[in-house]
Design a protein around this motif. Structure first.
Motif, PDB file in Angstrom:
ATOM      1  N   VAL A   4       0.844  -1.192   0.000  1.00 44.97           N
ATOM      2  CA  VAL A   4       0.000   0.000   0.000  1.00 44.97           C
ATOM      3  C   VAL A   4       0.874   1.235   0.000  1.00 44.97           C
ATOM      4  O   VAL A   4       1.779   1.361   0.815  1.00 44.97           O
ATOM      5  CB  VAL A   4      -0.940   0.014   1.227  1.00 44.97           C
ATOM      6  CG1 VAL A   4      -1.763   1.272   1.278  1.00 44.97           C
ATOM      7  CG2 VAL A   4      -1.823  -1.219   1.214  1.00 44.97           C
ATOM      8  N   GLU A   5       0.608   2.122  -0.936  1.00 41.19           N
ATOM      9  CA  GLU A   5       1.324   3.392  -1.016  1.00 41.19           C
ATOM     10  C   GLU A   5       0.437   4.484  -0.448  1.00 41.19           C
ATOM     11  O   GLU A   5      -0.752   4.534  -0.723  1.00 41.19           O
ATOM     12  CB  GLU A   5       1.664   3.724  -2.479  1.00 41.19           C
ATOM     13  CG  GLU A   5       2.586   2.726  -3.143  1.00 41.19           C
ATOM     14  CD  GLU A   5       3.979   2.730  -2.565  1.00 41.19           C
ATOM     15  OE1 GLU A   5       4.439   3.798  -2.111  1.00 41.19           O
ATOM     16  OE2 GLU A   5       4.614   1.670  -2.551  1.00 41.19           O
ATOM     17  N   MET A   6       1.009   5.357   0.370  1.00 43.18           N
ATOM     18  CA  MET A   6       0.251   6.470   0.942  1.00 43.18           C
ATOM     19  C   MET A   6       0.227   7.619  -0.054  1.00 43.18           C
ATOM     20  O   MET A   6       1.184   7.795  -0.778  1.00 43.18           O
ATOM     21  CB  MET A   6       0.873   6.916   2.260  1.00 43.18           C
ATOM     22  CG  MET A   6       0.841   5.837   3.321  1.00 43.18           C
ATOM     23  SD  MET A   6      -0.794   5.261   3.717  1.00 43.18           S
ATOM     24  CE  MET A   6      -1.375   6.598   4.718  1.00 43.18           C
ATOM     25  N   TYR A  46       8.681  -8.520   7.493  1.00 44.87           N
ATOM     26  CA  TYR A  46       9.016  -7.097   7.480  1.00 44.87           C
ATOM     27  C   TYR A  46       7.900  -6.296   6.826  1.00 44.87           C
ATOM     28  O   TYR A  46       8.135  -5.341   6.134  1.00 44.87           O
ATOM     29  CB  TYR A  46      10.330  -6.861   6.728  1.00 44.87           C
ATOM     30  CG  TYR A  46      11.509  -7.481   7.406  1.00 44.87           C
ATOM     31  CD1 TYR A  46      12.093  -6.873   8.504  1.00 44.87           C
ATOM     32  CD2 TYR A  46      12.030  -8.689   6.963  1.00 44.87           C
ATOM     33  CE1 TYR A  46      13.180  -7.441   9.148  1.00 44.87           C
ATOM     34  CE2 TYR A  46      13.116  -9.267   7.602  1.00 44.87           C
ATOM     35  CZ  TYR A  46      13.683  -8.637   8.686  1.00 44.87           C
ATOM     36  OH  TYR A  46      14.740  -9.215   9.323  1.00 44.87           O
ATOM     37  N   VAL A  47       6.698  -6.686   7.070  1.00 43.78           N
ATOM     38  CA  VAL A  47       5.536  -6.079   6.423  1.00 43.78           C
ATOM     39  C   VAL A  47       4.923  -5.041   7.348  1.00 43.78           C
ATOM     40  O   VAL A  47       4.756  -5.277   8.535  1.00 43.78           O
ATOM     41  CB  VAL A  47       4.484  -7.165   6.090  1.00 43.78           C
ATOM     42  CG1 VAL A  47       3.262  -6.552   5.471  1.00 43.78           C
ATOM     43  CG2 VAL A  47       5.098  -8.204   5.178  1.00 43.78           C
ATOM     44  N   LEU A  48       4.586  -3.904   6.772  1.00 43.54           N
ATOM     45  CA  LEU A  48       3.835  -2.914   7.534  1.00 43.54           C
ATOM     46  C   LEU A  48       2.388  -3.364   7.588  1.00 43.54           C
ATOM     47  O   LEU A  48       1.780  -3.616   6.562  1.00 43.54           O
ATOM     48  CB  LEU A  48       3.895  -1.550   6.839  1.00 43.54           C
ATOM     49  CG  LEU A  48       5.141  -0.721   7.009  1.00 43.54           C
ATOM     50  CD1 LEU A  48       5.011   0.588   6.235  1.00 43.54           C
ATOM     51  CD2 LEU A  48       5.407  -0.417   8.463  1.00 43.54           C
ATOM     52  N   MET A  53       0.949   1.355   9.867  1.00 40.57           N
ATOM     53  CA  MET A  53       0.689   2.462   8.944  1.00 40.57           C
ATOM     54  C   MET A  53      -0.041   3.593   9.664  1.00 40.57           C
ATOM     55  O   MET A  53       0.262   4.768   9.460  1.00 40.57           O
ATOM     56  CB  MET A  53      -0.103   1.977   7.737  1.00 40.57           C
ATOM     57  CG  MET A  53       0.693   1.016   6.867  1.00 40.57           C
ATOM     58  SD  MET A  53      -0.184   0.521   5.406  1.00 40.57           S
ATOM     59  CE  MET A  53       0.150   1.931   4.372  1.00 40.57           C
ATOM     60  N   PHE A  54      -1.006   3.243  10.514  1.00 42.61           N
ATOM     61  CA  PHE A  54      -1.733   4.251  11.282  1.00 42.61           C
ATOM     62  C   PHE A  54      -0.767   5.051  12.153  1.00 42.61           C
ATOM     63  O   PHE A  54      -0.847   6.280  12.221  1.00 42.61           O
ATOM     64  CB  PHE A  54      -2.808   3.579  12.154  1.00 42.61           C
ATOM     65  CG  PHE A  54      -3.617   4.538  12.970  1.00 42.61           C
ATOM     66  CD1 PHE A  54      -4.702   5.191  12.417  1.00 42.61           C
ATOM     67  CD2 PHE A  54      -3.296   4.790  14.292  1.00 42.61           C
ATOM     68  CE1 PHE A  54      -5.449   6.090  13.162  1.00 42.61           C
ATOM     69  CE2 PHE A  54      -4.037   5.678  15.047  1.00 42.61           C
ATOM     70  CZ  PHE A  54      -5.124   6.332  14.482  1.00 42.61           C
ATOM     71  N   GLU A  55       0.149   4.362  12.822  1.00 40.67           N
ATOM     72  CA  GLU A  55       1.111   5.027  13.704  1.00 40.67           C
ATOM     73  C   GLU A  55       2.019   5.989  12.940  1.00 40.67           C
ATOM     74  O   GLU A  55       2.477   6.985  13.506  1.00 40.67           O
ATOM     75  CB  GLU A  55       1.957   3.996  14.458  1.00 40.67           C
ATOM     76  CG  GLU A  55       1.178   3.110  15.406  1.00 40.67           C
ATOM     77  CD  GLU A  55       0.489   3.870  16.523  1.00 40.67           C
ATOM     78  OE1 GLU A  55       1.016   4.914  16.964  1.00 40.67           O
ATOM     79  OE2 GLU A  55      -0.588   3.429  16.955  1.00 40.67           O
ATOM     80  N   GLN A  56       2.286   5.702  11.668  1.00 35.66           N
ATOM     81  CA  GLN A  56       3.173   6.557  10.884  1.00 35.66           C
ATOM     82  C   GLN A  56       2.464   7.779  10.305  1.00 35.66           C
ATOM     83  O   GLN A  56       3.119   8.700   9.826  1.00 35.66           O
ATOM     84  CB  GLN A  56       3.813   5.757   9.752  1.00 35.66           C
ATOM     85  CG  GLN A  56       4.797   4.737  10.245  1.00 35.66           C
ATOM     86  CD  GLN A  56       5.462   3.978   9.113  1.00 35.66           C
ATOM     87  OE1 GLN A  56       5.232   4.243   7.936  1.00 35.66           O
ATOM     88  NE2 GLN A  56       6.303   3.023   9.469  1.00 35.66           N
ATOM     89  N   ALA A  60      -3.654  14.802  10.881  1.00 37.53           N
ATOM     90  CA  ALA A  60      -4.495  15.256   9.761  1.00 37.53           C
ATOM     91  C   ALA A  60      -4.752  14.111   8.774  1.00 37.53           C
ATOM     92  O   ALA A  60      -5.869  13.952   8.277  1.00 37.53           O
ATOM     93  CB  ALA A  60      -3.836  16.437   9.051  1.00 37.53           C
ATOM     94  N   GLN A  61      -3.722  13.305   8.489  1.00 40.77           N
ATOM     95  CA  GLN A  61      -3.897  12.156   7.597  1.00 40.77           C
ATOM     96  C   GLN A  61      -4.838  11.139   8.221  1.00 40.77           C
ATOM     97  O   GLN A  61      -5.699  10.581   7.539  1.00 40.77           O
ATOM     98  CB  GLN A  61      -2.548  11.494   7.303  1.00 40.77           C
ATOM     99  CG  GLN A  61      -1.619  12.325   6.466  1.00 40.77           C
ATOM    100  CD  GLN A  61      -0.223  11.714   6.402  1.00 40.77           C
ATOM    101  OE1 GLN A  61       0.293  11.196   7.391  1.00 40.77           O
ATOM    102  NE2 GLN A  61       0.393  11.793   5.234  1.00 40.77           N
ATOM    103  N   ARG A  62      -4.689  10.883   9.508  1.00 41.58           N
ATOM    104  CA  ARG A  62      -5.562   9.921  10.198  1.00 41.58           C
ATOM    105  C   ARG A  62      -7.019  10.357  10.114  1.00 41.58           C
ATOM    106  O   ARG A  62      -7.905   9.564   9.833  1.00 41.58           O
ATOM    107  CB  ARG A  62      -5.164   9.795  11.663  1.00 41.58           C
ATOM    108  CG  ARG A  62      -3.840   9.127  11.894  1.00 41.58           C
ATOM    109  CD  ARG A  62      -3.482   9.159  13.356  1.00 41.58           C
ATOM    110  NE  ARG A  62      -2.200   8.523  13.598  1.00 41.58           N
ATOM    111  CZ  ARG A  62      -1.637   8.431  14.785  1.00 41.58           C
ATOM    112  NH1 ARG A  62      -2.243   8.933  15.853  1.00 41.58           N
ATOM    113  NH2 ARG A  62      -0.475   7.839  14.926  1.00 41.58           N
ATOM    114  N   ARG A  63      -7.265  11.641  10.361  1.00 45.29           N
ATOM    115  CA  ARG A  63      -8.630  12.160  10.338  1.00 45.29           C
ATOM    116  C   ARG A  63      -9.225  12.058   8.937  1.00 45.29           C
ATOM    117  O   ARG A  63     -10.378  11.700   8.762  1.00 45.29           O
ATOM    118  CB  ARG A  63      -8.635  13.606  10.840  1.00 45.29           C
ATOM    119  CG  ARG A  63      -9.979  14.162  11.154  1.00 45.29           C
ATOM    120  CD  ARG A  63      -9.947  15.502  11.890  1.00 45.29           C
ATOM    121  NE  ARG A  63      -8.811  16.376  11.627  1.00 45.29           N
ATOM    122  CZ  ARG A  63      -7.720  16.465  12.405  1.00 45.29           C
ATOM    123  NH1 ARG A  63      -7.615  15.737  13.500  1.00 45.29           N
ATOM    124  NH2 ARG A  63      -6.742  17.285  12.096  1.00 45.29           N
TER     125      ARG A  63
END
Length: 144
Positions: A4-6, A46-48, A53-56, A60-63
């Motif tokens: 998954v790419e952000m 070694y998978v996110l 991903m949420f922690e990173q 504003a991105q989380r919301r």
């Protein structure tokens, strides 16, 4: 493996790191940037995952991805998968003398025989304190 790419939507985030067989791909939605990557013994482990991903993500991105109530619920310890999957089947029902948002996802019944559970949005509307919100998250199956 699904990579998954952000930026990504909440559905893609909870599917991050999922493994598929060589001949099986996954369905993409419009504007989905997810890709497939071969899994080797060295790469495995070694998978996110979704929580990583949420922690990173910044607040504003989380919301933006999870919504304000979803973000608060996850930060308060709710299972990220439960919060995201609850949105698959939201309903408005008459409860407590008013219209409230509920879901039947995660109740163990597709035929709506069991009582619905409140959406995180409704939990935070009704909660009088953070402790009350935590109790409601637990009662509605977001916390274990």
């Amino acid at each position: 493996m699904r990579v998954v790419e952000m930026p990504a939507c909440s559905r893609c985030i909870i599917l991050a790191g999922r493994e598929y067989s060589v001949s099986t791909g996954f369905l993409r939605h419009p504007r989905c940037d997810c890709t497939m990557e071969p899994v080797t013994k060295r790469r495995r482990g070694y998978v996110l995952d979704a929580q990583d991903m949420f922690e990173q993500m910044n607040p504003a991105q989380r919301r933006k991805v999870f919504g304000e109530a979803g973000q608060r619920a996850i930060e308060d310890g709710a299972n990220i998968y439960s919060v995201v999957n609850a949105r698959k089947a939201m309903h408005q029902v008459e409860m407590f003398g008013r219209q409230v948002q509920v879901t039947y996802t995660g109740t163990g019944s597709k035929r709506q025989k069991r009582p619905p559970r409140l959406m995180p949005e409704e939990i935070y509307k009704q909660a009088e304190s953070r402790e009350h919100a935590i109790r409601l998250l637990y009662k509605n199956g977001y916390l274990r």
